[in-house]
Scaffold this motif. Structure first.
Motif, PDB file in Angstrom:
ATOM      1  N   TYR A  39       0.824  -1.206   0.000  1.00 31.92           N
ATOM      2  CA  TYR A  39       0.000   0.000   0.000  1.00 31.92           C
ATOM      3  C   TYR A  39       0.863   1.262   0.000  1.00 31.92           C
ATOM      4  O   TYR A  39       0.559   2.241  -0.694  1.00 31.92           O
ATOM      5  N   ALA A  40       1.955   1.230   0.777  1.00 30.49           N
ATOM      6  CA  ALA A  40       2.863   2.380   0.790  1.00 30.49           C
ATOM      7  C   ALA A  40       3.535   2.576  -0.565  1.00 30.49           C
ATOM      8  O   ALA A  40       3.769   3.714  -0.996  1.00 30.49           O
ATOM      9  N   LEU A  41       3.854   1.469  -1.234  1.00 28.70           N
ATOM     10  CA  LEU A  41       4.434   1.581  -2.571  1.00 28.70           C
ATOM     11  C   LEU A  41       3.450   2.223  -3.539  1.00 28.70           C
ATOM     12  O   LEU A  41       3.829   3.071  -4.361  1.00 28.70           O
ATOM     13  N   TRP A  42       2.183   1.861  -3.426  1.00 29.57           N
ATOM     14  CA  TRP A  42       1.161   2.481  -4.277  1.00 29.57           C
ATOM     15  C   TRP A  42       1.008   3.969  -3.945  1.00 29.57           C
ATOM     16  O   TRP A  42       0.909   4.805  -4.846  1.00 29.57           O
ATOM     17  N   LEU A  43       0.991   4.291  -2.643  1.00 35.94           N
ATOM     18  CA  LEU A  43       0.871   5.692  -2.251  1.00 35.94           C
ATOM     19  C   LEU A  43       2.041   6.527  -2.778  1.00 35.94           C
ATOM     20  O   LEU A  43       1.860   7.706  -3.114  1.00 35.94           O
ATOM     21  N   SER A  44       3.235   5.928  -2.828  1.00 35.28           N
ATOM     22  CA  SER A  44       4.405   6.679  -3.275  1.00 35.28           C
ATOM     23  C   SER A  44       4.310   7.081  -4.744  1.00 35.28           C
ATOM     24  O   SER A  44       5.093   7.922  -5.194  1.00 35.28           O
ATOM     25  N   LEU A  45       3.352   6.516  -5.457  1.00 36.87           N
ATOM     26  CA  LEU A  45       3.168   6.851  -6.874  1.00 36.87           C
ATOM     27  C   LEU A  45       1.996   7.791  -7.090  1.00 36.87           C
ATOM     28  O   LEU A  45       1.571   8.003  -8.229  1.00 36.87           O
ATOM     29  N   TYR A 105       1.246  12.332   1.919  1.00 45.29           N
ATOM     30  CA  TYR A 105       1.373  10.895   2.128  1.00 45.29           C
ATOM     31  C   TYR A 105       2.153  10.236   0.992  1.00 45.29           C
ATOM     32  O   TYR A 105       2.928   9.304   1.228  1.00 45.29           O
ATOM     33  N   GLY A 106       1.946  10.678  -0.220  1.00 39.55           N
ATOM     34  CA  GLY A 106       2.641  10.080  -1.349  1.00 39.55           C
ATOM     35  C   GLY A 106       4.137  10.303  -1.266  1.00 39.55           C
ATOM     36  O   GLY A 106       4.934   9.371  -1.433  1.00 39.55           O
ATOM     37  N   LEU A 113       9.977   6.580   2.657  1.00 38.06           N
ATOM     38  CA  LEU A 113      10.100   5.327   3.385  1.00 38.06           C
ATOM     39  C   LEU A 113      10.629   4.210   2.492  1.00 38.06           C
ATOM     40  O   LEU A 113      11.438   3.386   2.927  1.00 38.06           O
ATOM     41  N   TRP A 114      10.186   4.166   1.248  1.00 33.66           N
ATOM     42  CA  TRP A 114      10.668   3.124   0.358  1.00 33.66           C
ATOM     43  C   TRP A 114      12.136   3.323   0.015  1.00 33.66           C
ATOM     44  O   TRP A 114      12.892   2.363  -0.114  1.00 33.66           O
ATOM     45  N   VAL A 115      12.563   4.548  -0.126  1.00 39.63           N
ATOM     46  CA  VAL A 115      13.986   4.808  -0.344  1.00 39.63           C
ATOM     47  C   VAL A 115      14.797   4.366   0.873  1.00 39.63           C
ATOM     48  O   VAL A 115      15.879   3.768   0.737  1.00 39.63           O
ATOM     49  N   LEU A 116      14.275   4.629   2.069  1.00 39.74           N
ATOM     50  CA  LEU A 116      14.955   4.186   3.279  1.00 39.74           C
ATOM     51  C   LEU A 116      15.030   2.664   3.334  1.00 39.74           C
ATOM     52  O   LEU A 116      16.064   2.099   3.733  1.00 39.74           O
TER      53      LEU A 116
END
Length: 330
Positions: free
Chosen positions: A59-65, A291-292, A298-301
């Motif tokens: 879900y976080a990966l989707w939000l990052s886009l 949020y995105g 977070l994904w980069v971390l």
């Protein structure tokens, strides 16, 4: 072989085959029961890992886009735009640099402090169990409680630290502001070194005493035995503490708890020296509602943690020695 003997041979072969199959069935059923028991006992963890780790990460990966702000239904898919913005964000890189410096400082200090305490309480002292308990107790204090305790301890107006300074005739310091905030943060980390002490103590007690006694008979000093025997045999423990320490240090939220104004929205009140990467993520999530972009951070971390962990394993592959039982290799 005569024709009359053929049925007997066939009958004997069939009986042997039947016995073999009957012997294989219990073995197969036993293996199946063991597999079922394994998955039955691990099912709670597997379900929790899928629901509480894999699904939130996806879900976080989707939000990052996207440009989702957490409230408004008006959001759009932007692809890698958040990641491109991240690469050009100077605040992100500065926070990442501070986080790397904090990890490079706090992790070695914590390991050295924990190992030193473990060596101390491993000696035949009176009330050794009491000392171990007292040194380990800070490690079980929740981070929120520890952060608030240190905030009160180093408060500029009513903190005990300034009380000691004024009692000695010195000026009171604003401990929770630059440039002293970084030292308070390091003290909160070292204060909970009891966890590392317990792990190091278990490793010390696993070292064969025969090796240390042989080194002493050969005339090796205590420091030479520690450097040439204890540390190499503790290298798997030290590697574990290094990896887990790096992962924990880059995710610390202690600066937020030590913020002078004590409000979650007051991220800007955090001193610049302790504005770490997770503080930047927190600000983007809850202070700015991005949020995105915060999910992209977070994904980069997450990727950076994987790369750093792989680099640590590769760099230490020739200096970590595992005490493997020769019988276990057979």
């Amino acid at each position: 072989m005569s024709v009359e003997e053929m049925p007997a041979v066939r009958g004997g072969t069939a009986a042997a085959t039947g016995r073999t199959r009957s012997a294989e069935r219990p073995r197969s059923s036993m293996t199946t029961r063991r597999h079922r028991a394994f998955y039955l006992f691990t099912a709670p963890w597997i379900i929790g890992f899928l629901l509480l780790t894999i699904v939130p990460m996806g879900y976080a990966l989707w939000l990052s886009l996207t440009t989702f702000d957490g409230l408004s239904p008006r959001w759009r898919f932007v692809g890698l735009a958040n990641y491109r913005e991240l690469l050009g964000d100077s605040v992100t890189w500065q926070a990442l640099g501070r986080t790397g410096l904090f990890a490079a400082t706090s992790v070695p200090l914590s390991i050295v402090a924990g190992l030193g305490l473990a060596v101390l309480v491993n000696r035949p002292l009176k009330a050794r169990g009491l000392f171990r308990t007292l040194l380990y107790l800070p490690a079980v204090v929740p981070p929120v409680g520890a952060g608030l305790a240190f905030k009160w301890l180093f408060d500029q107006n009513s903190g005990a630290a300034n009380g000691v300074l004024t009692g000695l005739g010195l000026d009171a310091l604003n401990w929770l502001s630059d440039p002293y905030a970084r030292y308070v943060l390091l003290m909160t980390v070292l204060w909970a070194a009891g966890n590392i002490m317990i792990i190091s103590l278990a490793g010390l007690q696993d070292i064969p005493r025969e090796l240390l006694e042989a080194a002493r008979i050969d005339g090796a000093s205590a420091w030479r035995s520690f450097r040439s025997i204890t540390v190499p045999l503790l290298s798997p423990v030290l590697l574990f503490q290094t990896v887990t320490g790096v992962i924990a240090s880059v995710q610390t939220i202690m600066p937020l708890l030590l913020a002078p104004d004590g409000t979650t929205a007051g991220v800007t009140a955090i001193p610049q020296s302790t504005y770490l990467y997770m503080m930047h993520v927190f600000a983007e999530y809850f202070a700015l509602g991005r949020y995105g972009y915060a999910s992209a951070l977070l994904w980069v971390l997450f990727v950076l943690i994987l790369l750093v962990t792989a680099a640590i394993f590769r760099a230490t592959s020739g200096v970590v020695f595992y005490n493997v039982d020769p019988e276990a290799k057979k």
